[in-house]
Motif scaffolding. Structure first.
Motif, PDB file in Angstrom:
ATOM      1  N   THR A  73      47.743 -40.138  17.301  1.00  0.00           N
ATOM      2  CA  THR A  73      46.924 -40.016  18.566  1.00  0.00           C
ATOM      3  C   THR A  73      47.717 -38.689  19.342  1.00  0.00           C
ATOM      4  N   CYS A  74      48.784 -38.588  19.494  1.00  0.00           N
ATOM      5  CA  CYS A  74      49.378 -37.293  20.312  1.00  0.00           C
ATOM      6  C   CYS A  74      48.898 -36.135  19.773  1.00  0.00           C
ATOM      7  N   ILE A  75      49.059 -36.013  18.754  1.00  0.00           N
ATOM      8  CA  ILE A  75      48.944 -34.868  17.878  1.00  0.00           C
ATOM      9  C   ILE A  75      47.576 -34.410  17.861  1.00  0.00           C
ATOM     10  N   PHE A  76      46.470 -35.308  17.617  1.00  0.00           N
ATOM     11  CA  PHE A  76      44.767 -35.093  17.663  1.00  0.00           C
ATOM     12  C   PHE A  76      44.488 -34.962  19.005  1.00  0.00           C
ATOM     13  N   THR A  77      45.022 -35.961  20.021  1.00  0.00           N
ATOM     14  CA  THR A  77      44.513 -35.963  21.423  1.00  0.00           C
ATOM     15  C   THR A  77      44.569 -34.553  21.798  1.00  0.00           C
ATOM     16  N   TYR A  78      45.985 -34.145  21.882  1.00  0.00           N
ATOM     17  CA  TYR A  78      46.400 -32.966  22.599  1.00  0.00           C
ATOM     18  C   TYR A  78      46.249 -31.769  21.814  1.00  0.00           C
ATOM     19  N   GLY A  79      46.576 -31.869  20.477  1.00  0.00           N
ATOM     20  CA  GLY A  79      46.063 -30.600  19.859  1.00  0.00           C
ATOM     21  C   GLY A  79      44.774 -30.149  19.710  1.00  0.00           C
ATOM     22  N   VAL A  80      44.035 -31.002  18.986  1.00  0.00           N
ATOM     23  CA  VAL A  80      42.516 -30.828  18.901  1.00  0.00           C
ATOM     24  C   VAL A  80      41.719 -30.769  20.047  1.00  0.00           C
ATOM     25  N   GLY A  81      42.015 -31.710  21.172  1.00  0.00           N
ATOM     26  CA  GLY A  81      41.364 -31.869  22.328  1.00  0.00           C
ATOM     27  C   GLY A  81      41.688 -30.739  23.446  1.00  0.00           C
ATOM     28  N   VAL A  82      43.116 -30.391  23.220  1.00  0.00           N
ATOM     29  CA  VAL A  82      42.990 -29.447  24.284  1.00  0.00           C
ATOM     30  C   VAL A  82      42.463 -27.972  23.760  1.00  0.00           C
ATOM     31  N   ALA A  83      42.333 -27.976  22.371  1.00  0.00           N
ATOM     32  CA  ALA A  83      41.701 -26.733  21.874  1.00  0.00           C
ATOM     33  C   ALA A  83      40.130 -26.679  22.176  1.00  0.00           C
ATOM     34  N   GLU A  84      39.689 -27.964  21.813  1.00  0.00           N
ATOM     35  CA  GLU A  84      38.268 -28.120  22.267  1.00  0.00           C
ATOM     36  C   GLU A  84      38.017 -27.689  23.775  1.00  0.00           C
ATOM     37  N   ASP A  85      38.904 -28.135  24.537  1.00  0.00           N
ATOM     38  CA  ASP A  85      38.698 -27.945  26.105  1.00  0.00           C
ATOM     39  C   ASP A  85      38.487 -26.494  26.379  1.00  0.00           C
ATOM     40  N   ARG A  86      39.556 -25.901  25.847  1.00  0.00           N
ATOM     41  CA  ARG A  86      39.779 -24.328  26.224  1.00  0.00           C
ATOM     42  C   ARG A  86      38.579 -23.825  25.771  1.00  0.00           C
ATOM     43  N   ALA A  87      37.795 -24.189  24.739  1.00  0.00           N
ATOM     44  CA  ALA A  87      36.614 -23.365  24.373  1.00  0.00           C
ATOM     45  C   ALA A  87      35.390 -23.493  25.272  1.00  0.00           C
ATOM     46  N   GLN A  88      35.558 -24.526  26.026  1.00  0.00           N
ATOM     47  CA  GLN A  88      34.362 -24.945  27.212  1.00  0.00           C
ATOM     48  C   GLN A  88      34.544 -23.993  28.283  1.00  0.00           C
ATOM     49  N   PRO A  89      33.368 -23.533  28.802  1.00  0.00           N
ATOM     50  CA  PRO A  89      33.448 -22.827  30.264  1.00  0.00           C
ATOM     51  C   PRO A  89      34.064 -23.675  31.403  1.00  0.00           C
ATOM     52  N   PHE A  90      34.110 -24.947  31.213  1.00  0.00           N
ATOM     53  CA  PHE A  90      34.339 -26.134  32.563  1.00  0.00           C
ATOM     54  C   PHE A  90      35.862 -25.838  32.479  1.00  0.00           C
ATOM     55  N   ASP A  91      36.484 -25.637  31.464  1.00  0.00           N
ATOM     56  CA  ASP A  91      37.953 -25.598  31.417  1.00  0.00           C
ATOM     57  C   ASP A  91      38.614 -24.469  32.039  1.00  0.00           C
ATOM     58  N   ALA A  92      37.880 -23.272  31.755  1.00  0.00           N
ATOM     59  CA  ALA A  92      38.298 -22.232  32.594  1.00  0.00           C
ATOM     60  C   ALA A  92      38.078 -22.250  34.012  1.00  0.00           C
ATOM     61  N   TYR A  93      36.840 -22.828  34.378  1.00  0.00           N
ATOM     62  CA  TYR A  93      36.603 -23.077  35.430  1.00  0.00           C
ATOM     63  C   TYR A  93      37.578 -23.882  36.591  1.00  0.00           C
ATOM     64  N   ILE A  94      38.032 -25.084  35.852  1.00  0.00           N
ATOM     65  CA  ILE A  94      39.008 -25.932  36.520  1.00  0.00           C
ATOM     66  C   ILE A  94      40.401 -25.209  36.559  1.00  0.00           C
ATOM     67  N   ARG A  95      40.619 -24.564  35.611  1.00  0.00           N
ATOM     68  CA  ARG A  95      42.000 -23.942  35.842  1.00  0.00           C
ATOM     69  C   ARG A  95      42.026 -22.726  36.726  1.00  0.00           C
ATOM     70  N   THR A  96      41.107 -22.243  37.354  1.00  0.00           N
ATOM     71  CA  THR A  96      41.054 -21.354  38.526  1.00  0.00           C
ATOM     72  C   THR A  96      40.907 -22.033  39.935  1.00  0.00           C
ATOM     73  N   LEU A  97      41.009 -23.323  39.911  1.00  0.00           N
ATOM     74  CA  LEU A  97      41.041 -24.054  41.307  1.00  0.00           C
ATOM     75  C   LEU A  97      42.429 -23.890  41.480  1.00  0.00           C
ATOM     76  N   PRO A  98      42.648 -23.851  43.062  1.00  0.00           N
ATOM     77  CA  PRO A  98      43.858 -24.193  43.716  1.00  0.00           C
ATOM     78  C   PRO A  98      44.619 -25.243  43.504  1.00  0.00           C
ATOM     79  N   ALA A  99      44.497 -26.256  42.684  1.00  0.00           N
ATOM     80  CA  ALA A  99      45.111 -27.759  42.465  1.00  0.00           C
ATOM     81  C   ALA A  99      46.239 -27.352  41.612  1.00  0.00           C
ATOM     82  N   GLY A 100      46.249 -26.278  40.782  1.00  0.00           N
ATOM     83  CA  GLY A 100      47.402 -25.979  39.909  1.00  0.00           C
ATOM     84  C   GLY A 100      47.383 -26.871  38.631  1.00  0.00           C
ATOM     85  N   PRO A 101      48.584 -26.780  37.718  1.00  0.00           N
ATOM     86  CA  PRO A 101      48.157 -27.395  36.245  1.00  0.00           C
ATOM     87  C   PRO A 101      48.680 -28.881  36.354  1.00  0.00           C
TER      88      PRO A 101
END
Length: 255
Positions: A73-101
């Motif tokens: 669960t950890c390897i696929f949820t975080y590994g594949v899931g994070v990689a998929e999120d990074r490919a989405q424009p919405f992820d780039a938008y969230i990471r520019t917000l002032p809330a931080g990581p």
């Protein structure tokens, strides 16, 4: 609780809710995590009545596959899931917000922990119904806590994969890491069945250390201080890789 801490908590819970909803919208992702460890128990343990019919051995076997469930669960949820999120424009938008990581990563940790616990349910039910596994209430609660701790290095491994690789690369790398580590760590076959050289090599793997500690908590035997050292060492090492991958990705995409 300060205003800033309360704000961080609310944002973390909001990210958790979003990621849980995002995952359950693809039911096969949840079903696969729930069913596969129980199927593995069915194939590797239930046909062997000398194991399934022995309380100590059956409890040990269920513990091993519980770690495999959390690990996958950890390897696929975080590994594949994070990689998929990074490919989405919405992820780039969230990471520019002032809330931080912190809220985003905190949401990933909470949602991953939730799905790890869900993945244990069919396995524990099958173990209780079809085998003689019979841990006490204290052993069961301690085992659940221990399996989550033992899954920590694989959580960081998933994050490192997700932030370092593209979706096409993350999936095969996750598979290449998962199954050799699971087999080498004694999650499919008990280490007592290993030849000497493999047993020695296995002792340095995070899966073997986590497995031995988990078996110790649930059955009272099987762990040494060396297992703690190995698990902590791997956790620190892989956490450093995850932080490096995150910073590298942040610098490359948002400089």
């Amino acid at each position: 609780m300060t205003v800033d801490a309360g704000r961080e908590l609310r944002l973390t819970l909001a990210h958790t809710r979003f990621q849980v909803l995002e995952t359950v919208r693809i039911p096969i992702a949840v079903i696969g995590n729930m069913v596969f460890p129980a199927l593995a128990l069915s194939f590797f343990v239930l046909p062997q009545r000398e194991i399934a019919g022995d309380t100590q051995l059956a409890t040990q076997a269920v513990a091993q596959f519980a770690l495999f469930a959390v690990m996958s669960t950890c390897i696929f949820t975080y590994g594949v899931g994070v990689a998929e999120d990074r490919a989405q424009p919405f992820d780039a938008y969230i990471r520019t917000l002032p809330a931080g990581p912190v809220p985003r990563l905190g949401g990933r940790l909470l949602s991953g922990g939730l799905f790890s616990l869900i993945a244990l349910v069919p396995l524990l039910v099958l173990g209780a119904v079809a085998t003689e596994a019979a841990p006490s209430a204290g052993q069961l609660i301690g085992g659940i806590g221990m399996v989550l701790l033992a899954g920590t290095p694989f959580l960081f491994a998933g994050l490192a994969i997700g932030y370092a690789l593209s979706v096409k690369a993350a999936l095969p790398i996750a598979q290449v890491i998962l199954f050799p580590l699971a087999f080498g760590g004694g999650l499919f076959l008990p280490p007592e069945m290993f030849p000497g050289w493999l047993d020695t090599f296995s002792g340095f793997l995070p899966t073997r250390a986590g497995r031995d500690l988990l078996v110790h908590v649930t059955t009272g035997s099987g762990a040494t201080v060396f297992d703690v050292v190995v698990l902590v060492g791997w956790t620190v090492l892989v956490a450093a890789l995850a932080v490096t991958a995150y910073r590298r990705d942040q610098g490359r995409r948002f400089r």
